[in-house]
Write a protein that holds these residues in place. Structure first.
Motif, PDB file in Angstrom:
ATOM      1  N   ARG A  43      57.086  -9.314  38.980  1.00 61.04           N
ATOM      2  CA  ARG A  43      57.193  -9.239  40.440  1.00 61.04           C
ATOM      3  C   ARG A  43      55.886  -9.729  41.036  1.00 61.04           C
ATOM      4  O   ARG A  43      54.820  -9.542  40.456  1.00 61.04           O
ATOM      5  CB  ARG A  43      57.472  -7.811  40.924  1.00 61.04           C
ATOM      6  CG  ARG A  43      58.879  -7.300  40.643  1.00 61.04           C
ATOM      7  CD  ARG A  43      59.970  -8.177  41.248  1.00 61.04           C
ATOM      8  NE  ARG A  43      59.824  -8.455  42.673  1.00 61.04           N
ATOM      9  CZ  ARG A  43      60.321  -7.671  43.633  1.00 61.04           C
ATOM     10  NH1 ARG A  43      60.976  -6.560  43.331  1.00 61.04           N
ATOM     11  NH2 ARG A  43      60.171  -8.013  44.904  1.00 61.04           N
TER      12      ARG A  43
ATOM     13  N   GLN B 234      53.385 -10.280  44.687  1.00 70.40           N
ATOM     14  CA  GLN B 234      53.091  -9.735  46.006  1.00 70.40           C
ATOM     15  C   GLN B 234      51.743 -10.260  46.487  1.00 70.40           C
ATOM     16  O   GLN B 234      50.990 -10.872  45.733  1.00 70.40           O
ATOM     17  CB  GLN B 234      53.063  -8.208  45.982  1.00 70.40           C
ATOM     18  CG  GLN B 234      51.945  -7.626  45.109  1.00 70.40           C
ATOM     19  CD  GLN B 234      51.856  -6.118  45.180  1.00 70.40           C
ATOM     20  OE1 GLN B 234      51.964  -5.526  46.252  1.00 70.40           O
ATOM     21  NE2 GLN B 234      51.673  -5.480  44.031  1.00 70.40           N
TER      22      GLN B 234
ATOM     23  N   GLU C 284      44.208  -3.339  48.445  1.00 70.01           N
ATOM     24  CA  GLU C 284      45.409  -2.767  49.056  1.00 70.01           C
ATOM     25  C   GLU C 284      46.609  -3.679  48.799  1.00 70.01           C
ATOM     26  O   GLU C 284      46.706  -4.760  49.380  1.00 70.01           O
ATOM     27  CB  GLU C 284      45.213  -2.597  50.565  1.00 70.01           C
ATOM     28  CG  GLU C 284      46.447  -2.081  51.283  1.00 70.01           C
ATOM     29  CD  GLU C 284      46.316  -2.144  52.791  1.00 70.01           C
ATOM     30  OE1 GLU C 284      47.291  -1.761  53.476  1.00 70.01           O
ATOM     31  OE2 GLU C 284      45.260  -2.589  53.290  1.00 70.01           O
ATOM     32  N   PRO C 285      47.546  -3.245  47.938  1.00 64.92           N
ATOM     33  CA  PRO C 285      48.769  -4.046  47.751  1.00 64.92           C
ATOM     34  C   PRO C 285      49.568  -4.095  49.048  1.00 64.92           C
ATOM     35  O   PRO C 285      49.692  -3.103  49.762  1.00 64.92           O
ATOM     36  CB  PRO C 285      49.523  -3.286  46.659  1.00 64.92           C
ATOM     37  CG  PRO C 285      48.485  -2.430  45.982  1.00 64.92           C
ATOM     38  CD  PRO C 285      47.504  -2.070  47.059  1.00 64.92           C
ATOM     39  N   MET C 286      50.134  -5.260  49.357  1.00 63.23           N
ATOM     40  CA  MET C 286      50.925  -5.406  50.576  1.00 63.23           C
ATOM     41  C   MET C 286      52.409  -5.186  50.322  1.00 63.23           C
ATOM     42  O   MET C 286      53.218  -5.276  51.244  1.00 63.23           O
ATOM     43  CB  MET C 286      50.663  -6.787  51.177  1.00 63.23           C
ATOM     44  CG  MET C 286      49.224  -6.965  51.637  1.00 63.23           C
ATOM     45  SD  MET C 286      48.810  -8.638  52.223  1.00 63.23           S
ATOM     46  CE  MET C 286      49.831  -8.772  53.682  1.00 63.23           C
ATOM     47  N   GLY C 287      52.782  -4.902  49.068  1.00 67.14           N
ATOM     48  CA  GLY C 287      54.150  -4.518  48.750  1.00 67.14           C
ATOM     49  C   GLY C 287      55.038  -5.691  48.374  1.00 67.14           C
ATOM     50  O   GLY C 287      54.791  -6.836  48.743  1.00 67.14           O
ATOM     51  N   PHE C 288      56.105  -5.382  47.628  1.00 68.65           N
ATOM     52  CA  PHE C 288      57.061  -6.397  47.202  1.00 68.65           C
ATOM     53  C   PHE C 288      58.069  -6.658  48.308  1.00 68.65           C
ATOM     54  O   PHE C 288      58.524  -5.742  48.973  1.00 68.65           O
ATOM     55  CB  PHE C 288      57.779  -5.947  45.929  1.00 68.65           C
ATOM     56  CG  PHE C 288      56.856  -5.664  44.777  1.00 68.65           C
ATOM     57  CD1 PHE C 288      56.119  -6.680  44.200  1.00 68.65           C
ATOM     58  CD2 PHE C 288      56.715  -4.373  44.282  1.00 68.65           C
ATOM     59  CE1 PHE C 288      55.251  -6.428  43.141  1.00 68.65           C
ATOM     60  CE2 PHE C 288      55.855  -4.107  43.224  1.00 68.65           C
ATOM     61  CZ  PHE C 288      55.119  -5.134  42.649  1.00 68.65           C
ATOM     62  N   TRP C 289      58.430  -7.913  48.460  1.00 66.16           N
ATOM     63  CA  TRP C 289      59.381  -8.304  49.502  1.00 66.16           C
ATOM     64  C   TRP C 289      60.773  -8.434  48.920  1.00 66.16           C
ATOM     65  O   TRP C 289      60.958  -9.021  47.849  1.00 66.16           O
ATOM     66  CB  TRP C 289      58.996  -9.651  50.120  1.00 66.16           C
ATOM     67  CG  TRP C 289      57.636  -9.704  50.714  1.00 66.16           C
ATOM     68  CD1 TRP C 289      56.889  -8.657  51.182  1.00 66.16           C
ATOM     69  CD2 TRP C 289      56.832 -10.876  50.917  1.00 66.16           C
ATOM     70  NE1 TRP C 289      55.687  -9.091  51.672  1.00 66.16           N
ATOM     71  CE2 TRP C 289      55.624 -10.455  51.523  1.00 66.16           C
ATOM     72  CE3 TRP C 289      57.020 -12.223  50.667  1.00 66.16           C
ATOM     73  CZ2 TRP C 289      54.613 -11.337  51.867  1.00 66.16           C
ATOM     74  CZ3 TRP C 289      56.025 -13.113  50.993  1.00 66.16           C
ATOM     75  CH2 TRP C 289      54.827 -12.675  51.598  1.00 66.16           C
TER      76      TRP C 289
END
Length: 325
Positions: free
Chosen positions: A193, A195, A207-212
């Motif tokens: 995955r 991100q 800071e992870p920005m999250g999976f789309w």
């Protein structure tokens, strides 16, 4: 695309081009762009161009090059993955000031970015022991020296950019594990995955920005920020796949662009300046001009790869077989 925007057609396939923003003097006075040329034998050089494409000078390199970063009179050229060294060039004299070799069990991913004051360089790296991603931090107030490392929450970091007016960086964390022993072949193609990740240089935080949703199977690779703070993000589908590979992120919300389907599953480069961005694909030769999620112009250039934007001009690297003999 409007005729006032110049296209440079004699740069090599899949390599870097950047807009010159620092003061320059002879022999490259008046240079607007720096491009990477690579011969069929893999030898690279950084070449300086005027706004209308005239060659003004070049600097030979002892490795196959990919991307670049600049600050003032300094230009850094990074190697194609999995290269193990990068070069610092004086844009006034076009001389190589020094070459930095990666630490043991590390390699570079072809990109990097300066801090706002130009004192440090942030460079994506591969940890060959864990196959995890990292950022190397280099003090470049003199000859570059490594002063720190930042662990990232996943493998395959590719392009890193500094957001305007700050020392907050955004990293395209591609998600693919690779090792030079297996060439450039992904080792986790069915499970990865991807991100974006924010790195605050002053605080040292990640800071992870999250999976789309909808980005499954896409490795995010290239990104740029325009004058309105919008992020343009391009990805690549491993193998011969296709699909949505282009997003615009505005106020933290990603929007997938259907025109990404024109890129053949492969975004080669993204660049932005002011209120517009350009996106290229060497697979289809497509060049898209964007204003946020709106496509304002299109054109094709065989092998369209690296791209740079500066004001009302732009440069796109096409495909030409080169020989430096």
């Amino acid at each position: 695309m409007a005729t006032r925007r110049q296209v440079l057609r004699h740069l090599a396939l899949g390599l870097g081009v950047t807009a010159c923003r620092g003061a320059m003097a002879q022999p490259a006075e008046g240079a607007t762009y720096v491009g990477i040329e690579t011969s069929a034998r893999g030898a690279s050089r950084a070449r300086f161009f005027s706004a209308n494409g005239a060659a003004l000078g070049h600097t030979a390199l002892d490795f196959r090059a990919h991307g670049m970063a600049e600050h003032g009179a300094r230009l850094v050229v990074f190697p194609r993955r999995p290269g193990d060294r990068f070069a610092l060039i004086d844009k006034v004299t076009l001389e190589v000031l020094g070459t930095v070799v990666a630490p043991a069990e590390r390699h570079f991913f072809g990109h990097g970015a300066f801090t706002r004051d130009g004192a440090h360089l942030i460079v994506p790296e591969n940890d060959l022991e864990t196959l995890g991603g990292a950022l190397g931090v280099y003090d470049v107030t003199g000859m570059p020296r490594r002063v720190g490392t930042v662990t990232l929450p996943g493998p395959g970091p590719h392009e890193v950019i500094r957001t305007a007016g700050s020392d907050v960086f955004v990293v395209a964390l591609g998600g693919l594990e690779t090792h030079p022993a297996y060439g450039r072949t992904p080792l986790n193609p069915g499970t990865f995955r991807s991100q974006l990740v924010r790195y605050d240089f002053a605080r040292g935080t990640v800071e992870p920005m999250g999976f789309w949703g909808g980005s499954e199977g896409v490795s995010l690779r290239h990104l740029a920020e325009d004058g309105a703070g919008r992020l343009y993000v391009g990805g690549q589908v491993p193998g011969d796949g296709a699909g949505a590979v282009l997003w615009v992120v505005e106020n933290g919300a990603p929007t997938a662009l259907p025109e990404g389907g024109l890129m053949g599953g492969y975004v080669s480069s993204v660049a932005a300046d002011g209120g517009r961005a350009l996106v290229t694909s060497k697979v289809t030769g497509q060049v898209l001009e964007l204003d946020g999620a709106a496509v304002t112009d299109t054109r094709t250039l065989p092998g369209a790869s690296a791209v740079a934007v500066r004001g009302e001009t732009a440069a796109v690297a096409g495909c030409t077989l080169l020989s430096f003999d």
